[in-house]
Write a protein that holds these residues in place. Structure first.
Motif, PDB file in Angstrom:
ATOM      1  N   ALA A  53     -26.899 -65.222  25.799  1.00  0.00           N
ATOM      2  CA  ALA A  53     -27.908 -65.011  26.845  1.00  0.00           C
ATOM      3  C   ALA A  53     -28.198 -66.329  27.563  1.00  0.00           C
ATOM      4  CB  ALA A  53     -29.184 -64.457  26.231  1.00  0.00           C
ATOM      5  N   GLU A  54     -28.225 -66.254  28.910  1.00  0.00           N
ATOM      6  CA  GLU A  54     -28.500 -67.469  29.683  1.00  0.00           C
ATOM      7  C   GLU A  54     -30.009 -67.707  29.743  1.00  0.00           C
ATOM      8  OE1 GLU A  54     -26.907 -67.617  33.669  1.00  0.00           O
ATOM      9  OE2 GLU A  54     -28.064 -69.437  34.116  1.00  0.00           O
ATOM     10  N   LEU A  55     -30.404 -68.933  29.512  1.00  0.00           N
ATOM     11  CA  LEU A  55     -31.832 -69.288  29.520  1.00  0.00           C
ATOM     12  C   LEU A  55     -32.191 -70.040  30.791  1.00  0.00           C
ATOM     13  CD1 LEU A  55     -32.159 -70.382  25.799  1.00  0.00           C
ATOM     14  CD2 LEU A  55     -33.209 -68.365  26.858  1.00  0.00           C
ATOM     15  N   VAL A  56     -33.446 -69.870  31.211  1.00  0.00           N
ATOM     16  CA  VAL A  56     -33.969 -70.535  32.407  1.00  0.00           C
ATOM     17  C   VAL A  56     -35.244 -71.260  32.004  1.00  0.00           C
ATOM     18  CG1 VAL A  56     -34.937 -70.154  34.709  1.00  0.00           C
ATOM     19  CG2 VAL A  56     -33.042 -68.716  33.910  1.00  0.00           C
ATOM     20  N   TRP A  57     -35.369 -72.526  32.433  1.00  0.00           N
ATOM     21  CA  TRP A  57     -36.602 -73.289  32.195  1.00  0.00           C
ATOM     22  C   TRP A  57     -37.339 -73.450  33.522  1.00  0.00           C
ATOM     23  CZ3 TRP A  57     -39.346 -74.890  28.152  1.00  0.00           C
ATOM     24  CH2 TRP A  57     -38.727 -75.094  26.912  1.00  0.00           C
ATOM     25  N   LEU A  58     -38.658 -73.345  33.478  1.00  0.00           N
ATOM     26  CA  LEU A  58     -39.480 -73.581  34.667  1.00  0.00           C
ATOM     27  C   LEU A  58     -40.519 -74.651  34.354  1.00  0.00           C
ATOM     28  CD1 LEU A  58     -40.323 -69.829  35.420  1.00  0.00           C
ATOM     29  CD2 LEU A  58     -38.540 -71.166  36.540  1.00  0.00           C
ATOM     30  N   ARG A  59     -40.788 -75.508  35.337  1.00  0.00           N
ATOM     31  CA  ARG A  59     -41.920 -76.447  35.221  1.00  0.00           C
ATOM     32  C   ARG A  59     -42.890 -76.077  36.327  1.00  0.00           C
ATOM     33  NH1 ARG A  59     -44.349 -80.762  37.426  1.00  0.00           N
ATOM     34  NH2 ARG A  59     -45.178 -82.390  36.062  1.00  0.00           N
ATOM     35  N   VAL A  64     -36.034 -75.620  36.461  1.00  0.00           N
ATOM     36  CA  VAL A  64     -35.524 -76.927  36.020  1.00  0.00           C
ATOM     37  C   VAL A  64     -33.998 -76.846  36.025  1.00  0.00           C
ATOM     38  CG1 VAL A  64     -35.426 -78.547  34.080  1.00  0.00           C
ATOM     39  CG2 VAL A  64     -37.556 -77.313  34.575  1.00  0.00           C
ATOM     40  N   LYS A  65     -33.348 -77.850  36.634  1.00  0.00           N
ATOM     41  CA  LYS A  65     -31.874 -77.865  36.671  1.00  0.00           C
ATOM     42  C   LYS A  65     -31.332 -78.161  35.278  1.00  0.00           C
ATOM     43  CE  LYS A  65     -28.653 -79.468  40.017  1.00  0.00           C
ATOM     44  NZ  LYS A  65     -28.152 -78.180  40.495  1.00  0.00           N
ATOM     45  N   LEU A  66     -30.398 -77.309  34.831  1.00  0.00           N
ATOM     46  CA  LEU A  66     -29.843 -77.475  33.479  1.00  0.00           C
ATOM     47  C   LEU A  66     -28.333 -77.668  33.547  1.00  0.00           C
ATOM     48  CD1 LEU A  66     -31.698 -74.514  31.703  1.00  0.00           C
ATOM     49  CD2 LEU A  66     -32.287 -76.943  31.549  1.00  0.00           C
ATOM     50  N   GLN A  67     -27.808 -78.469  32.633  1.00  0.00           N
ATOM     51  CA  GLN A  67     -26.355 -78.585  32.485  1.00  0.00           C
ATOM     52  C   GLN A  67     -25.804 -77.245  31.984  1.00  0.00           C
ATOM     53  OE1 GLN A  67     -24.596 -81.527  33.004  1.00  0.00           O
ATOM     54  NE2 GLN A  67     -26.447 -82.672  33.539  1.00  0.00           N
ATOM     55  N   GLU A  68     -24.559 -76.945  32.373  1.00  0.00           N
ATOM     56  CA  GLU A  68     -23.921 -75.677  31.980  1.00  0.00           C
ATOM     57  C   GLU A  68     -23.945 -75.495  30.456  1.00  0.00           C
ATOM     58  OE1 GLU A  68     -22.652 -72.111  33.211  1.00  0.00           O
ATOM     59  OE2 GLU A  68     -23.403 -73.765  34.447  1.00  0.00           O
ATOM     60  N   ALA A  69     -23.720 -76.593  29.739  1.00  0.00           N
ATOM     61  CA  ALA A  69     -23.635 -76.516  28.279  1.00  0.00           C
ATOM     62  C   ALA A  69     -25.004 -76.366  27.612  1.00  0.00           C
ATOM     63  CB  ALA A  69     -22.941 -77.767  27.741  1.00  0.00           C
ATOM     64  N   LYS A  71     -27.419 -74.004  28.446  1.00  0.00           N
ATOM     65  CA  LYS A  71     -28.050 -72.792  28.982  1.00  0.00           C
ATOM     66  C   LYS A  71     -27.997 -71.586  28.053  1.00  0.00           C
ATOM     67  CE  LYS A  71     -27.209 -73.532  33.935  1.00  0.00           C
ATOM     68  NZ  LYS A  71     -26.373 -73.098  35.067  1.00  0.00           N
ATOM     69  N   TYR A  72     -27.038 -71.539  27.143  1.00  0.00           N
ATOM     70  CA  TYR A  72     -26.766 -70.280  26.458  1.00  0.00           C
ATOM     71  C   TYR A  72     -27.236 -70.284  25.015  1.00  0.00           C
ATOM     72  CZ  TYR A  72     -24.156 -69.764  30.693  1.00  0.00           C
ATOM     73  OH  TYR A  72     -23.843 -69.708  32.014  1.00  0.00           O
ATOM     74  N   GLY A  73     -28.103 -69.323  24.693  1.00  0.00           N
ATOM     75  CA  GLY A  73     -28.587 -69.167  23.322  1.00  0.00           C
ATOM     76  C   GLY A  73     -29.731 -70.107  22.995  1.00  0.00           C
ATOM     77  N   ASN A  74     -29.543 -71.381  23.327  1.00  0.00           N
ATOM     78  CA  ASN A  74     -30.665 -72.313  23.200  1.00  0.00           C
ATOM     79  C   ASN A  74     -30.536 -73.378  24.283  1.00  0.00           C
ATOM     80  OD1 ASN A  74     -29.249 -74.773  22.109  1.00  0.00           O
ATOM     81  ND2 ASN A  74     -28.677 -73.224  20.570  1.00  0.00           N
ATOM     82  N   SER A  75     -31.670 -73.962  24.653  1.00  0.00           N
ATOM     83  CA  SER A  75     -31.681 -74.924  25.746  1.00  0.00           C
ATOM     84  C   SER A  75     -32.795 -75.923  25.509  1.00  0.00           C
ATOM     85  CB  SER A  75     -31.910 -74.182  27.068  1.00  0.00           C
ATOM     86  OG  SER A  75     -32.018 -75.113  28.129  1.00  0.00           O
ATOM     87  N   SER A  76     -32.480 -77.200  25.697  1.00  0.00           N
ATOM     88  CA  SER A  76     -33.520 -78.211  25.472  1.00  0.00           C
ATOM     89  C   SER A  76     -33.833 -78.952  26.770  1.00  0.00           C
ATOM     90  CB  SER A  76     -33.086 -79.186  24.387  1.00  0.00           C
ATOM     91  OG  SER A  76     -31.882 -79.808  24.753  1.00  0.00           O
TER      92      SER A  76
END
Ligand code: NAG
Ligand code: NAG
Ligand code: NAG
Length: 243
Positions: A53-59, A64-69, A71-76
């Motif tokens: 599952a692709e994750l999205v972060w918002l501030r 928030v721009k995320l690296q491709e690696a 985004k999926y399953g977990n995102s920091s």
């Protein structure tokens, strides 16, 4: 065949819509708040129970721009350094498919009142005088004190008034008088956590220019210049005649 795949994928994703979960260093309190301090670092991790599952972060609602690696399953996401402008910022995480099921945390950033360079202030006698001092801090400052030549400003005697909106504290007088208002000022803001911060001002009260000297000088210069130029051009003509 394709339709079946899409339908089964949709079913899958709705079944797999397990809630996203945010963890953080430093930790999150019972109210979803992360206690931190200016200049420190906050590391946020969002995890969903579906590795693809692709994750999205918002501030504060902005993506928030995320690296491709990442985004999926977990995102920091890392906030470093934390600044005063991050105070109250809300970070949210959700999956791309299910924006409604999001998880959020709020930063509570403690920071001292701002440091400020000394200021030289010159006002004409009889005009307004205003000194501004930044006092925004978290937790809020417990007091702001104004001194002149080392003594606390006597508001009544000096005709000053003080106003503050929690961001800027202003000491102002409608009519500046040299005997009352010239001197060395300090604004001392006291934080219950960070101690005191002081901003200095050197106030000079200049004589009022009642006589409009500058326009007169300008006028005189123009008249003289015209006369010189006229004389010069006549002299040139004369000189040419005499060649
Ligand atoms: C953060 O760093 C700045 C500049 O180095 C300093 O002025 C400020 O006091 C620091 N803030 C805290 C809370 O340590
Ligand atoms: C944020 O931190 C300040 C300073 O520690 C505290 O006074 C305030 O209650 C905190 N606010 C929240 C919403 O946690
Ligand atoms: C503050 O000190 C300066 C320099 O000694 C002096 O000129 C000024 O009049 C003093 N201001 C007041 C309000 O006493």
């Amino acid at each position: 065949m394709l339709l079946v795949t899409v339908v089964s994928w949709l079913m899958c994703s709705s079944v797999a819509a397990s809630p996203v979960e945010i963890s953080s260093l430093p930790g999150i309190d019972g109210h979803g708040v992360i206690q931190t301090e200016a200049n420190s670092t906050v590391s946020l991790l969002c995890v969903v129970d579906a590795p693809e599952a692709e994750l999205v972060w918002l501030r504060n609602g902005a993506t928030v721009k995320l690296q491709e690696a990442n985004k999926y399953g977990n995102s920091s996401v890392c906030v470093s350094p934390v600044t005063a402008s991050d105070d109250g910022a809300v970070f949210s995480c959700h999956t791309r498919e299910d924006a409604a099921s999001k998880s959020s945390v709020t930063l509570n950033v403690t920071y001292p009142p701002p440091l400020a360079a000394p200021e030289q202030v010159t006002v004409e006698e009889e005009t307004g005088l205003a000194l501004s001092c930044g006092v925004q801090a978290n937790p809020p400052v417990s007091s702001v004190k104004w001194t002149i030549n080392g003594s606390v400003v006597d508001l009544v005697e000096s005709g000053f008034s003080v106003s503050s909106d929690g961001v800027t504290c202003v000491l102002s007088a409608a009519v500046a008088q040299r005997s009352l208002h010239a001197g060395a000022y300090e604004c001392v803001a006291t934080s219950p956590v960070y101690g005191t911060r002081t901003k200095s001002f050197q106030v000079t009260v200049a004589d009022r220019n009642t006589f409009p000297l500058m326009p007169i000088i300008a006028g005189v210069v123009v008249i003289c210049l015209t006369a010189v130029l006229a004389a010069l051009s006549r002299w040139r003509r004369i000189a040419q005649c005499c060649k």
